[in-house]
Write an enzyme that holds these catalytic residues in place. Sequence first.
Site, mmCIF file in Angstrom:
data_model
loop_
_atom_site.group_PDB
_atom_site.id
_atom_site.type_symbol
_atom_site.label_atom_id
_atom_site.label_comp_id
_atom_site.label_asym_id
_atom_site.label_seq_id
_atom_site.Cartn_x
_atom_site.Cartn_y
_atom_site.Cartn_z
ATOM 1 N N GLU A 278 45.155 33.148 38.661
ATOM 2 C CA GLU A 278 44.795 32.023 37.792
ATOM 3 C C GLU A 278 46.015 31.582 36.989
ATOM 4 O O GLU A 278 46.556 32.348 36.172
ATOM 5 C CB GLU A 278 43.664 32.417 36.829
ATOM 6 C CG GLU A 278 43.282 31.275 35.897
ATOM 7 C CD GLU A 278 42.187 31.647 34.920
ATOM 8 O OE1 GLU A 278 41.928 30.860 33.993
ATOM 9 O OE2 GLU A 278 41.605 32.742 35.084
ATOM 10 N N LYS A 410 28.141 48.865 35.829
ATOM 11 C CA LYS A 410 28.484 47.675 36.610
ATOM 12 C C LYS A 410 27.400 46.601 36.546
ATOM 13 O O LYS A 410 27.140 45.903 37.540
ATOM 14 C CB LYS A 410 28.773 48.056 38.070
ATOM 15 C CG LYS A 410 29.924 49.028 38.199
ATOM 16 C CD LYS A 410 30.154 49.485 39.616
ATOM 17 C CE LYS A 410 31.280 50.520 39.662
ATOM 18 N NZ LYS A 410 31.508 51.062 41.016
ATOM 19 N N HIS A 584 46.342 23.387 31.683
ATOM 20 C CA HIS A 584 45.896 23.754 33.029
ATOM 21 C C HIS A 584 46.414 22.774 34.071
ATOM 22 O O HIS A 584 46.704 23.173 35.205
ATOM 23 C CB HIS A 584 44.369 23.826 33.082
ATOM 24 C CG HIS A 584 43.831 25.162 32.672
ATOM 25 N ND1 HIS A 584 43.524 26.139 33.592
ATOM 26 C CD2 HIS A 584 43.570 25.690 31.454
ATOM 27 C CE1 HIS A 584 43.081 27.217 32.956
ATOM 28 N NE2 HIS A 584 43.100 26.969 31.655
#
Length: 611
Positions: A278, A410, A584
């Site tokens: 990312e 989890k 971004h």
Amino acid sequence: MDLRRRPPKPPPPRRLTAAAHNKDLIDPPSNPPPPPPKASDVFPLPLRLTNTVFFSLFFLVAYYLLHRWRDKIRHSIPLHVLSLSELAAIVALVASFIYLLGFFGIDFVQSIIISPNHHHEDEEDIVRAVDVRSHRFDRNLQKKPDLDLSLVDDRSRRFDRSHQKQPDLELDDEDRGQEMSVSEDEAVVKAVVDGSVASYSLESKLGDCARAAAIRREAVQRISRRSLEGLPVRGFDYESILGQCCEMPIGYVQIPVGIAGPLLLDDFEYYVPMATTEGCLVASTNRGCKAIYASGGASSFVLKDAMTRAPVVRFGTGKRACQLKFFLEDPANFETLSIVFNKSSRFAKLQGIQCSPAGRNLYVRFSCSTGDAMGMNMVSKGVQNVLDFLMTDFPDMDVIGISGNFCSDKKPAAVNWIEGRGKSVVCEAVIKEDVVKKVLKTDVASLVELNMLKNLAGSAVAGSLGGFNAHASNIVSAIFIATGQDPAQNIESSHCITMMEPTNGGKDLHISVSMPSIEVGTVGGGTQLASQAACLNLLGVKGASKESAGSNSRLLATIVAGAVLAGELSLMSAIAAGQLVKSHMKYNRSSRDISQCGIEDAETTKARDCE
């Protein structure tokens, strides 16, 4: 008593006829020397009785010492403090071990019994015998002129010619071996495709993990009729993941690792590795680290360190389930249960038991410290020990499962958010007003208001569970992948509430993150792989701590929380300043032609594999 015996001298040479001479060349007369002395000759007792004595002594002494050391560990007595009986037991153990080593390595013992001088005398006798036979052979040749030596010369010439051609033969053999290897691999691929050889068994059948991965990869491409051209297969140590990290590998995925920092945390500087695809994430976290550093650093606190496992058991009635609950939660029984639980590992220390009944079913949540390991396997073994122990007093107990989801692992769960799981950490910092303006490009009032409306009120409107933050999961996932943690445990490890309040008369910003269930370890699992171990080493937390058990994993948890603090600070500032979209678009967009990226990457990978 000297056990060495000198073999008799060889008999004088005898006259041989031609037939006898030829027979000697083919089958030379054998005069076997007397058998060498046996190592067992030094013992006064029969060998079988001696073996029985030493075998029994070894196992009895070993059992005694293990029993004594277990008692010392249980009562916190130093292991190096030895009584007279323990010292004698150690001596007996060493003596019996030496004997057993000699028994199973009889050649080694015999080499000690027979001195080098004896071997030297034997060698002289052998050389003398060879000289006699050579002299006899020469005389026979002189007496037999009819012996055709041309055959010997012709054979020698042929042998010399074959040696002169040997390099060419070796090269041919090498080429032939490569062709054979390719044909063998092709046969194995076809066997995997038609199902006659199981794909999961390639490593054990071939004995070569890299070759097994390449063959499995080719078989998958043929079965699926899809190309794996861009997935690299070479350049990875497949032996390191066998039986530990991944089954049936066909390659590996490349994830770039960036560095954020220095993060000034508890007066120490850390460069935080982050594995992510990312854009903006590492740059944003790095800006947060810069703001924290310029403001004097952050501080962290570990509130709790306990991994959990919660089995579910069933009884015939709800009354019996409640009776077990009272038994397990009775403080008078805790010490006994701790002893049973802690037998699973020297690092496992039972901390508490929490029970929750549901009809005739009972969910029992065990909490324990696990040293520098994340500890799921360790706590599971301890729970199994306790369940086996409870069957004595509760024989009607039916164990439905070792995990009943009251752990909870989890998956988002309120029990982890409230009670904690793994490491519970709080990290805070005071960001100065000028740093907020110059580095973060915003102001304190805007950050406080945005945090209240976004992270607190907005998360409440969404019904969030443990998600009262901007993007803690981003940082946690990136560090988890880089350091070999279980990425799936990012779910509960990312539970975080971010608080921002004005301080020092409203000029400065107090920011904190509270993370009740960071589940990390520095030993076991993916932490042993080379790349992940290098990232742990960068942080100074590689492997188990030699000074204090569990300190490395706790330090890693505080670094995770510190990095989350930096990420929260930077992202919230970008949103408050209206820079999120702009950033971004700048860092998370590629100018490359996407239609050509796959072709270029595939060609690059293919060229590297060919090299």
